[in-house]
Write a protein that holds these residues in place. Sequence first.
Motif: not given
Length: 348
Positions: A145-148, A337, A340-341, A344
Amino acid sequence: MKQWQKIIVTKNQTLLETMKIIDDSSLQFAVVVDENQRLLGTVTDGDIRRGILRGEGLEVPISLIMNPNPIIAKSGQKPYIYKRFMKLKMLKQLPIIDDSNKIIDILFMDKLESILNKNTVILMLGGLGTRLRPLTNDTPKPMLRVGNRTILEIIIDGFKQYGYTNFIFSVNYKKEVIQNYFQNGEAFDVTIEYVEEDKRMGTAGALSLIKNRPTQPFFVMNGDLLTQINFDQLMDFHLEHESIATMCVREYEYQIPYGVIETDGTDLVTIKEKPIQRSFVNAGIYVLSPDVFDYIPTDEFYDMPTLFEQLIEKEKKTSVFPIHEYWLDIGRMEDFNKANNEFKELLI
């Protein structure tokens, strides 16, 4: 009679008659022609409303209401050319004329989209994700998952926004996780078929397992990429260049941490201190024409670069499509990582 022929009116027909023709057709559009079917103008709901606001009566000839200078196109172009032109001009409809200004067709964007975007999207999802362990011990990489949302959902949505909804998933490692989550795709407003690799086949070799092969150019993309590429532009590029295969490429730059010496024999010519080198690298996104299946061996490992090398050797037309949009290959923990920064935030 073709549907567009029902919305042809003559210059002497009244505004009221034209309104009825437009309402009956549900196309919200009409074209005005002379006795030889030459285009004189077009009429939209907006033209009618502006005429009424000017005080024009319902019995006035439509020639007083029509737009006498509509945007048109000449016949003889491929559909994707018209589609690109209509998007550029933000048109819902486009009259097509011949050299004598005679109308021969009317294109409607909604129908053009439904015709053109049946191209299949094949996603390669069988990788082990070894460098992302322990995250991939029980979860295939595209389901991280990236974010939700999962990486795979983000990829699907990227294609959906351009109207591409027919997918084939090539699966292997932890395939049941993907299949149980997406099933036939109905819950995601797409259709999904599955190709199951029982051994490593490579990004091109897995294509040989497809039973119902695409009959139009199709996308192939690695299932661990996040990108904001315009897939319409990519497909248009492939068609325009009439290639058998198109590879997306990214410019990659790296700095040599030393002074680089250029020589001529034993003579020192120049010294370049820590120069930056730039090269194009494979971005893992392709458009292939159906003819490529003739060059893919059956049931053996075969990677996409090898396929391109064979096509080049056979002197087949291949192209590269440089992408400048956001692109990230999630191959390592630092990439995950980063996604996700960065990505997102792009989705917010």
